[in-house]
Motif scaffolding. Structure first.
Motif, PDB file in Angstrom:
ATOM      1  N   PRO A  93      32.830  -3.960  10.419  1.00 17.98           N
ATOM      2  CA  PRO A  93      33.454  -4.396   9.291  1.00 17.98           C
ATOM      3  C   PRO A  93      34.476  -3.295   8.898  1.00 17.98           C
ATOM      4  CG  PRO A  93      31.037  -4.857   9.005  1.00 17.98           C
ATOM      5  CD  PRO A  93      31.369  -3.958  10.232  1.00 17.98           C
ATOM      6  N   LEU A  94      34.262  -2.115   8.792  1.00 17.49           N
ATOM      7  CA  LEU A  94      35.459  -1.193   8.555  1.00 17.49           C
ATOM      8  C   LEU A  94      36.697  -1.327   9.243  1.00 17.49           C
ATOM      9  CD1 LEU A  94      33.803   2.286   7.671  1.00 17.49           C
ATOM     10  CD2 LEU A  94      33.943   0.148   6.201  1.00 17.49           C
ATOM     11  N   CYS A  95      36.221  -0.995  10.750  1.00 16.75           N
ATOM     12  CA  CYS A  95      37.260  -1.126  11.493  1.00 16.75           C
ATOM     13  C   CYS A  95      38.043  -2.268  11.614  1.00 16.75           C
ATOM     14  CB  CYS A  95      36.715  -1.027  13.066  1.00 16.75           C
ATOM     15  SG  CYS A  95      35.952   0.586  13.433  1.00 16.75           S
ATOM     16  N   PHE A  96      37.339  -3.607  11.619  1.00 20.97           N
ATOM     17  CA  PHE A  96      38.126  -4.773  11.778  1.00 20.97           C
ATOM     18  C   PHE A  96      39.016  -4.919  10.398  1.00 20.97           C
ATOM     19  CE2 PHE A  96      34.783  -6.423  14.401  1.00 20.97           C
ATOM     20  CZ  PHE A  96      35.582  -6.539  15.636  1.00 20.97           C
ATOM     21  N   LEU A  97      38.602  -4.400   9.136  1.00 21.25           N
ATOM     22  CA  LEU A  97      39.535  -4.403   7.844  1.00 21.25           C
ATOM     23  C   LEU A  97      40.696  -3.342   8.291  1.00 21.25           C
ATOM     24  CD1 LEU A  97      39.942  -5.285   5.320  1.00 21.25           C
ATOM     25  CD2 LEU A  97      38.202  -3.654   4.218  1.00 21.25           C
ATOM     26  N   ALA A  98      40.413  -2.385   8.884  1.00 22.05           N
ATOM     27  CA  ALA A  98      41.429  -1.383   9.179  1.00 22.05           C
ATOM     28  C   ALA A  98      42.574  -2.006  10.032  1.00 22.05           C
ATOM     29  CB  ALA A  98      41.081   0.068   9.868  1.00 22.05           C
ATOM     30  N   LEU A  99      41.930  -2.713  11.118  1.00 23.35           N
ATOM     31  CA  LEU A  99      42.905  -3.358  11.998  1.00 23.35           C
ATOM     32  C   LEU A  99      43.315  -4.876  11.613  1.00 23.35           C
ATOM     33  CD1 LEU A  99      40.300  -2.963  15.271  1.00 23.35           C
ATOM     34  CD2 LEU A  99      42.445  -2.187  14.923  1.00 23.35           C
ATOM     35  N   ASP A 100      43.124  -5.186  10.238  1.00 21.10           N
ATOM     36  CA  ASP A 100      43.718  -6.178   9.749  1.00 21.10           C
ATOM     37  C   ASP A 100      43.556  -7.411  10.552  1.00 21.10           C
ATOM     38  OD1 ASP A 100      45.049  -7.652   7.612  1.00 21.10           O
ATOM     39  OD2 ASP A 100      47.061  -6.839   8.330  1.00 21.10           O
ATOM     40  N   ALA A 101      42.009  -7.635  10.769  1.00 21.86           N
ATOM     41  CA  ALA A 101      41.626  -8.774  11.604  1.00 21.86           C
ATOM     42  C   ALA A 101      41.728 -10.174  10.852  1.00 21.86           C
ATOM     43  CB  ALA A 101      40.392  -8.709  12.031  1.00 21.86           C
ATOM     44  N   GLU A 102      41.547 -11.274  11.835  1.00 20.81           N
ATOM     45  CA  GLU A 102      41.351 -12.846  11.392  1.00 20.81           C
ATOM     46  C   GLU A 102      39.941 -13.033  11.643  1.00 20.81           C
ATOM     47  OE1 GLU A 102      45.017 -15.619  10.506  1.00 20.81           O
ATOM     48  OE2 GLU A 102      44.557 -15.213  12.384  1.00 20.81           O
ATOM     49  N   ILE A 103      39.425 -13.688  10.755  1.00 22.86           N
ATOM     50  CA  ILE A 103      37.867 -14.208  11.086  1.00 22.86           C
ATOM     51  C   ILE A 103      37.952 -15.853  11.235  1.00 22.86           C
ATOM     52  CG2 ILE A 103      35.481 -14.317  10.365  1.00 22.86           C
ATOM     53  CD1 ILE A 103      36.563 -11.503  10.894  1.00 22.86           C
ATOM     54  N   VAL A 104      37.448 -16.220  12.409  1.00 20.40           N
ATOM     55  CA  VAL A 104      37.556 -17.585  12.584  1.00 20.40           C
ATOM     56  C   VAL A 104      35.992 -18.185  12.420  1.00 20.40           C
ATOM     57  CG1 VAL A 104      38.115 -19.393  14.432  1.00 20.40           C
ATOM     58  CG2 VAL A 104      39.108 -17.087  14.452  1.00 20.40           C
ATOM     59  N   ILE A 105      36.119 -19.251  11.701  1.00 18.38           N
ATOM     60  CA  ILE A 105      34.849 -19.837  11.258  1.00 18.38           C
ATOM     61  C   ILE A 105      34.988 -21.317  11.489  1.00 18.38           C
ATOM     62  CG2 ILE A 105      33.326 -20.184   9.158  1.00 18.38           C
ATOM     63  CD1 ILE A 105      35.008 -17.992   7.810  1.00 18.38           C
ATOM     64  N   GLN A 106      33.757 -22.004  11.806  1.00 16.00           N
ATOM     65  CA  GLN A 106      33.572 -23.301  12.293  1.00 16.00           C
ATOM     66  C   GLN A 106      32.668 -24.108  11.590  1.00 16.00           C
ATOM     67  OE1 GLN A 106      34.523 -23.850  16.288  1.00 16.00           O
ATOM     68  NE2 GLN A 106      34.040 -26.011  16.442  1.00 16.00           N
TER      69      GLN A 106
END
Ligand SMILES: Cc1cc2nc3c(=O)[nH]c(=O)nc-3n(C[C@@H](O)[C@H](O)[C@H](O)COP(=O)(O)OP(=O)(O)OC[C@H]3O[C@@H](n4cnc5c(N)ncnc54)[C@H](O)[C@@H]3O)c2cc1C
Length: 291
Positions: free
Chosen positions: A126-139
């Protein structure tokens, strides 16, 4: 202890999974790697009526690059992330951080989506993905939605994923010439971090900070995006003085819990030490220097 009785379902498509999630609502729970959820079930902290095992859903597996975006399927094993050449080339912060997650044995079972959905504030991904400004895909049965990771974490072990939804993918925008660093301190290898820091940083043509994202873990109920420090650093040179100021700003909102592993003060102290190390490492990498 053993878990309470449950119905076991093993869908082989996302469509089947979201139908089950809709049918069972609050009483249905997804299981992926089981590395966090099996202990929770055994301690009866959760007693779902139906356990929805997503391990047979092949479409949730794998890492691919499409149009400048790295797409990671929720069921991708943490060990695969650690060993993936695409990750080493495109998002090396993940290769640096993943070996800190538990042990080889837990990474062989534990999934990327499971770690993000579980949302432990000390967890590495979670820390890395926040640093990477990621997008989460939910279905869900109503379709797919994307949410910025900036709005994803709500509090301890709680995210924007609703009971009738499944996290399917994590999207990371790729950028070139970016420095990165992941730093963590724990009492023993494989333990959750007492404090951890993820940093992504790019510089302009004269070596000043262009963009920076700095995230602290283990110091709040959710991964802490150090926005004031990020704003302060933009456009500045990295010097002893700017680093010291950025470190102070980064921990300004830190409010860690005290437990048997560490006091509040110790966690904040470690967060400062790690922030300093991460900024220097990410900056040097952005300049193309060996670290
Ligand atoms: C000894 C040990 C040490 C560990 N050390 C660390 C560590 O240092 N750092 C760290 O980050 N983790 C650590 N972990 C936990 C890590 O291994 C887990 O993999 C991770 O927390 C959860 O991933 P999982 O795939 O096992 O998810 P599961 O345990 O199967 O599920 C966790 C939660 O996420 C939900 N979930 C899972 N997948 C989805 C999905 N696709 N969509 C929606 N909800 C979903 C489940 O319903 C459940 O609520 C450790 C575990 C052990 C046993």
């Amino acid at each position: 202890m053993k878990p309470a009785t449950f119905t076991y379902c093993s869908p082989s498509t996302i469509e089947e999974a979201v139908k089950l999630l809709e049918e069972y609502g609050d009483t249905g729970k997804i299981i992926a790697g089981g590395q966090s959820f099996i202990p929770i079930l055994n301690m009866r902290m959760s007693e779902p009526e139906c356990l929805i095992d997503i391990n047979q859903i092949n479409e949730l597996n794998g890492v691919r690059v499409e149009e400048g975006v790295l797409k990671i399927g929720a069921l991708t094993k943490q060990r695969e992330l650690e060993q993936s050449d695409a990750i080493k080339i495109h998002v090396p912060i993940l290769s640096e951080a993943t070996p800190y997650i538990g042990h080889v044995q837990t990474r062989n079972r534990g999934t990327v989506g499971g770690s993000v959905a579980h949302a432990d504030p000390s967890a590495e991904l979670p820390l890395c993905f926040l640093a990477l400004d990621a997008e989460i895909v939910i279905q869900s049965i109503d379709g797919t939605r994307k949410i910025s990771i900036n709005d994803f974490f709500i509090t301890y072990l709680t995210t924007e994923v609703m009971p009738e939804e499944i996290l399917t993918e994590i999207h990371v925008p790729l950028s070139e010439h970016t420095g990165y660093a992941f730093e963590e301190f724990s009492r023993r290898h494989g333990d959750f971090a007492l404090a951890a820091v993820a940093c992504i940083l790019s510089v302009d043509e004269i070596g000043k900070v262009d963009k920076v994202r700095l995230v602290l873990g283990g110091v709040d109920a959710i991964p802490l995006l150090a926005e004031e420090a990020m704003e302060y650093l933009a456009g500045k040179s990295i010097t002893e003085e700017t680093i010291e100021r950025a470190v102070e700003l980064a921990v300004k909102d830190a409010d860690p819990d005290e437990d048997l592993h560490a006091s509040k003060e110790y966690r904040v102290h470690m967060a400062k030490v790690l922030t300093r190390k991460a900024l220097i490492k990410a900056y040097n990498r952005a300049l193309g220097k060996e670290v």
